[in-house]
Design a protein around this motif. Structure first.
Motif, PDB file in Angstrom:
ATOM      1  N   LEU A 132     -13.895   1.758  -0.163  1.00 33.25           N
ATOM      2  CA  LEU A 132     -12.528   1.721   0.366  1.00 33.25           C
ATOM      3  C   LEU A 132     -12.515   1.900   1.878  1.00 33.25           C
ATOM      4  O   LEU A 132     -11.599   1.470   2.551  1.00 33.25           O
ATOM      5  CB  LEU A 132     -11.697   2.833  -0.278  1.00 33.25           C
ATOM      6  CG  LEU A 132     -11.476   2.705  -1.777  1.00 33.25           C
ATOM      7  CD1 LEU A 132     -10.785   3.935  -2.328  1.00 33.25           C
ATOM      8  CD2 LEU A 132     -10.654   1.468  -2.077  1.00 33.25           C
ATOM      9  N   GLY A 133     -13.516   2.573   2.374  1.00 31.43           N
ATOM     10  CA  GLY A 133     -13.546   2.776   3.824  1.00 31.43           C
ATOM     11  C   GLY A 133     -14.586   3.808   4.188  1.00 31.43           C
ATOM     12  O   GLY A 133     -15.121   4.515   3.337  1.00 31.43           O
ATOM     13  N   GLY A 168     -15.621   6.844   7.089  1.00 30.73           N
ATOM     14  CA  GLY A 168     -15.221   7.696   8.203  1.00 30.73           C
ATOM     15  C   GLY A 168     -16.432   8.391   8.782  1.00 30.73           C
ATOM     16  O   GLY A 168     -17.577   8.026   8.480  1.00 30.73           O
ATOM     17  N   ASP A 227      -8.531  19.081  10.776  1.00 31.15           N
ATOM     18  CA  ASP A 227      -8.716  17.692  11.232  1.00 31.15           C
ATOM     19  C   ASP A 227      -7.491  16.865  10.868  1.00 31.15           C
ATOM     20  O   ASP A 227      -7.594  15.786  10.306  1.00 31.15           O
ATOM     21  CB  ASP A 227      -9.988  17.105  10.604  1.00 31.15           C
ATOM     22  CG  ASP A 227     -10.468  15.868  11.359  1.00 31.15           C
ATOM     23  OD1 ASP A 227      -9.963  15.617  12.478  1.00 31.15           O
ATOM     24  OD2 ASP A 227     -11.340  15.161  10.845  1.00 31.15           O
TER      25      ASP A 227
HETATM   26  N1  LIG Z   1      -8.288   9.552  -2.297  1.00 32.91           N
HETATM   27  C1  LIG Z   1      -8.285   8.352  -1.731  1.00 32.91           C
HETATM   28  N2  LIG Z   1      -7.735   7.300  -2.355  1.00 32.91           N
HETATM   29  C2  LIG Z   1      -7.722   6.080  -1.794  1.00 32.91           C
HETATM   30  N3  LIG Z   1      -8.245   5.811  -0.595  1.00 32.91           N
HETATM   31  C3  LIG Z   1      -8.807   6.810   0.087  1.00 32.91           C
HETATM   32  C4  LIG Z   1      -8.866   8.129  -0.445  1.00 32.91           C
HETATM   33  N4  LIG Z   1      -9.471   8.925   0.465  1.00 32.91           N
HETATM   34  C5  LIG Z   1      -9.777   8.136   1.505  1.00 32.91           C
HETATM   35  N5  LIG Z   1      -9.391   6.877   1.291  1.00 32.91           N
HETATM   36  C6  LIG Z   1      -9.553   5.746   2.192  1.00 32.91           C
HETATM   37  O1  LIG Z   1     -10.910   5.662   2.550  1.00 32.91           O
HETATM   38  C7  LIG Z   1     -11.036   5.357   3.917  1.00 32.91           C
HETATM   39  C8  LIG Z   1     -12.062   6.287   4.551  1.00 32.91           C
HETATM   40  O2  LIG Z   1     -11.620   7.621   4.420  1.00 32.91           O
HETATM   41  P1  LIG Z   1     -12.236   8.758   5.306  1.00 32.91           P
HETATM   42  O3  LIG Z   1     -11.527  10.017   4.988  1.00 32.91           O
HETATM   43  O4  LIG Z   1     -13.708   8.762   5.160  1.00 32.91           O
HETATM   44  O5  LIG Z   1     -11.896   8.170   6.715  1.00 32.91           O
HETATM   45  P2  LIG Z   1     -11.275   8.798   7.999  1.00 32.91           P
HETATM   46  O6  LIG Z   1     -10.327   9.895   7.635  1.00 32.91           O
HETATM   47  O7  LIG Z   1     -10.751   7.663   8.794  1.00 32.91           O
HETATM   48  O8  LIG Z   1     -12.543   9.338   8.706  1.00 32.91           O
HETATM   49  P3  LIG Z   1     -12.863  10.710   9.335  1.00 32.91           P
HETATM   50  O9  LIG Z   1     -11.787  11.689   8.949  1.00 32.91           O
HETATM   51  O10 LIG Z   1     -14.168  11.053   8.742  1.00 32.91           O
HETATM   52  O11 LIG Z   1     -12.898  10.392  10.780  1.00 32.91           O
HETATM   53  C9  LIG Z   1      -9.676   5.464   4.543  1.00 32.91           C
HETATM   54  O12 LIG Z   1      -9.250   4.170   4.866  1.00 32.91           O
HETATM   55  C10 LIG Z   1      -8.791   6.025   3.482  1.00 32.91           C
HETATM   56  O13 LIG Z   1      -7.569   5.343   3.487  1.00 32.91           O
END
Ligand SMILES: Nc1ncnc2c1ncn2[C@@H]1O[C@H](COP(=O)(O)OP(=O)(O)OP(=O)(O)O)[C@@H](O)[C@H]1O
Length: 643
Positions: A14-15, A17, A139
């Motif tokens: 999905l992505g 981070g 964060d």
């Molecule tokens: N529980 C979830 N359900 C659906 N999509 C999710 C969920 N958690 C995260 N995502 C999606 O996954 C992607 C990556 O999430 P992640 O939290 O790793 O990224 P981030 O918050 O941008 O990064 P970081 O906080 O590490 O800088 C995002 O686009 C987010 O929308």
């Protein structure tokens, strides 16, 4: 589908981070997981290798298991399971169908003040619940708010904000991952005390909420700069300015949340309440009593008497035995742009980093982290000049930014990588060996993506003298992209959402009535004297379609009460000619029509059709002419044909 651990199957990334990759996944059919119905999709965040390989993070992960699992709130994405298997650390969460707030804002532009206040009130609810449980998020940012899309009344879709990534910043804040002179967070949202390495409390979340609130309504965070350090400077040294489109009561809330002194910030519960009072009082339907309540919102925002403490991790920077470290991967003399491996320049302001080995270098697994860093060539992972023995360990650019999660291991190599590659399955076209040399390396694309986002979680490193600078706000900070006094600051490249055309942004009409300028609010006036509150604010028709508010007779305030604003200067390179745009458009349309006609004539059988039609026309006309002549001669008239 790829198995992850013994219980789950990953379906699609999905992505990605800074701390890991989030996958859509489901529970294996032959396994029962308490709390998750069989077949129900879940989201699994597979933490980065640097984290998974750090014994301290693993310990913390296990220790915080119960805290994360018990955080249950309608506005918090529920954590269902924590997986610790071999090299794998993963959080199993409820899958939220919908965009994150960052993406939503990028696509749709800023929210109206009422919508922004109501959304943030729900986030503040989530914070209040977690703070009551002793959990500080640390964060807070739009990317960590997921918008669950649900059906509303009348079939209209409703967005339900849910805060995610609880505990992740804390996990990353491991002594093995972060060391002296480091912070965990996202520069645009980092509270001054976090930037300075002072003890943190739940007030850091309230500060983050203030930044987010500002951003929701204006489209950009209040403090910007050319890189993380400049942004941190701005948090420490700059006072935020009230944007033009922000109603006074909402500004009071923002200003309180953004107080430099954490002890002056309100608690999350008070914040939620205040935001609801403000939302009720700035709408076009607001009653006079609601307006008065909103104007007095300062009284609700008293300093939090009992903020939740962030337990020390041992990784806090600035301790007495502080070691010289580097600024976000910078190497070499300070004036040089840092490079990655083979000399490719990288932008410290934009790249997402979670960097490993510090100067002590004796962290178990730090070698692995150095190797685990996505290598752009032989130089990657080597020690750069002036790094004081630091590797670029765990810089992990290959795994950063958005996009193809399978690129996480692209370009990585070295002993020990094989296992990790299995842990984080690659779905990228280039596979674990990375792309061909002529193609951009995976991490280059991801750096670009990160530059675009510019707001990802970072673990930052600073030289002692830079830390000194941060602690001395009187030192002139680097040039910021903040606007001049009295003007709204302009967004700089790389930060802020793409600004929409003015007509698309929420605009507020001229006030129908003005309040006397001498009106005070709750004895807690903001530091910068903003223009007086003008009621009611009415968003643009595109966003709101509400009837005119009920008015209360009040003496009109003198016009000169509002501060004069200088007209925005036009660009020096452009001469404004009225109607030029229209003329250009017309000429362009004519040009396109001409090209289209030429293409039609040359590349279609149109000319033949034209000749055929002409020929048939001539035949018909000569037939008519002949017939007419014959008729005329037979009737003895001398009249010509009827055409
Ligand atoms: N529980 C979830 N359900 C659906 N999509 C999710 C969920 N958690 C995260 N995502 C999606 O996954 C992607 C990556 O999430 P992640 O939290 O790793 O990224 P981030 O918050 O941008 O990064 P970081 O906080 O590490 O800088 C995002 O686009 C987010 O929308």
């Amino acid at each position: 589908m790829r198995p992850v651990g013994s219980k789950y199957l990953l379906e699609e990334a999905l992505g990605r981070g800074a701390t890991g990759t989030v996958w859509r996944a489901r529970v294996r059919d032959d396994v029962a997981v308490p709390g998750i119905e069989p077949g129900r999709p879940v989201a699994i965040k597979v933490l980065r290798e640097e984290l998974a390989n750090d014994p301290d993070v693993v310990m913390r992960f296990l220790r915080e298991r119960s805290v994360l699992l018990r955080l249950v709130h309608p506005n918090i994405v529920r954590v269902r399971d924590l997986v610790v298997e071999g090299d794998l650390l993963a959080l199993v969460m409820d899958l939220v169908e919908g965009p994150d707030l960052y993406r939503y804002l990028r696509s749709n532009g800023p929210l109206s003040p009422v919508a922004g206040a109501l959304l943030m009130a729900q986030i503040a609810d989530a914070l209040a619940a977690s703070h009551a449980d002793g959990v500080v998020h640390r964060d807070l940012k739009p990317a960590n708010v997921l918008l669950a899309t649900t059906g509303g009344p009348g079939g209209a879709e409703q967005m339900h904000p849910m805060l995610t990534d609880f505990g992740i910043a804390r996990l990353a804040d491991s002594p093995g991952i972060t060391r002296t002179h480091e912070f965990v967070g996202t520069p645009a949202y980092v509270a001054p005390e976090s930037a300075e390495g002072r003890p943190q409390t739940s007030a850091v979340d309230v500060y983050g909420a203030g930044i987010m609130l500002y951003e929701l309504v204006t489209g950009r965070p209040p403090f910007q700069g050319d890189g993380p350090l400049a942004i941190l400077h701005a948090h420490l040294a700059q006072e935020p300015e009230r944007p033009r489109n922000m109603p006074e009561p909402l500004w009071t809330v923002v200003e309180r949340c953004l107080r430099k002194d954490p002890a002056q910030r309100p608690g999350a519960t008070a914040l939620a309440r205040a935001l609801r009072v403000v939302a009720a009082g700035i709408g076009v339907h607001s009653s006079p009593a609601q307006v008065d309540e909103a104007l007095a919102v300062g009284a609700l925002l008293l300093p939090d008497p009992d903020p939740a403490q962030v337990p020390p991790t041992g990784g806090a920077f600035g301790g007495p035995d502080a070691q010289p470290t580097r600024v976000l991967g910078r190497s070499g003399p300070p004036d040089q742009t840092p490079t990655l491996g083979d000399g490719v320049r990288y932008d410290p302001a934009a790249a997402t980093r979670l960097m490993g080995a510090g100067p002590a270098g004796a962290v178990p697994g730090s070698e692995d982290r150095t190797r685990a860093m996505p290598s752009a060539g032989p130089g990657a992972g080597q020690r750069g000049p002036g790094q004081g023995g630091q590797g670029q360990g765990g810089q992990g650019q290959g795994g950063q930014g958005q996009g193809n999660a399978g690129q996480g291991n692209a370009g990585q190599g070295g002993p020990g990588q094989a296992d990790r590659t299995r842990v984080m399955p690659s779905v990228g076209p280039e596979g674990p060996a990375g792309p061909p040399p002529e193609m951009p390396q995976a991490w280059e694309n991801q750096l670009r993506a990160a530059r675009d986002r510019g707001r990802q979680t970072e673990v930052g490193y600073f030289e002692p003298e830079e830390m000194q600078q941060l602690r001395q706000p009187q030192v002139a900070p680097p040039p910021y992209r903040q606007g001049q006094a009295g003007q709204s600051p302009q967004p700089g490249p790389g930060y802020g959402y793409p600004q929409q055309q003015p007509q698309q942004q929420p605009q507020y009409q001229q006030p129908r009535q003005q309040r006397p300028p001498q009106r005070q609010q709750g004895g807690n006036a903001p530091q910068a004297a903003p223009p007086p509150y003008q009621r009611p604010y009415e968003p643009a028709p595109a966003r709101r379609a509400e009837p005119a508010p009920s008015r209360r007779p009040e003496p009109p305030a003198p016009r000169e009460a509002a501060p004069r604003r200088e007209p925005r200067p036009r660009s020096r390179n452009r001469t404004y000619i009225p109607g030029l745009g229209c003329l250009k458009g017309c000429l362009m349309v004519l040009l396109i029509l001409a090209i289209a006609a030429a293409a039609l004539w040359n590349f279609t059988p149109l000319p033949e059709w034209w000749h055929t039609v002409q020929h048939q026309f001539h035949s018909v006309s000569s037939w008519v002419s002949d017939t007419w002549k014959q008729l005329s001669s037979s009737s003895g008239t001398e009249a010509g044909p009827p055409y």
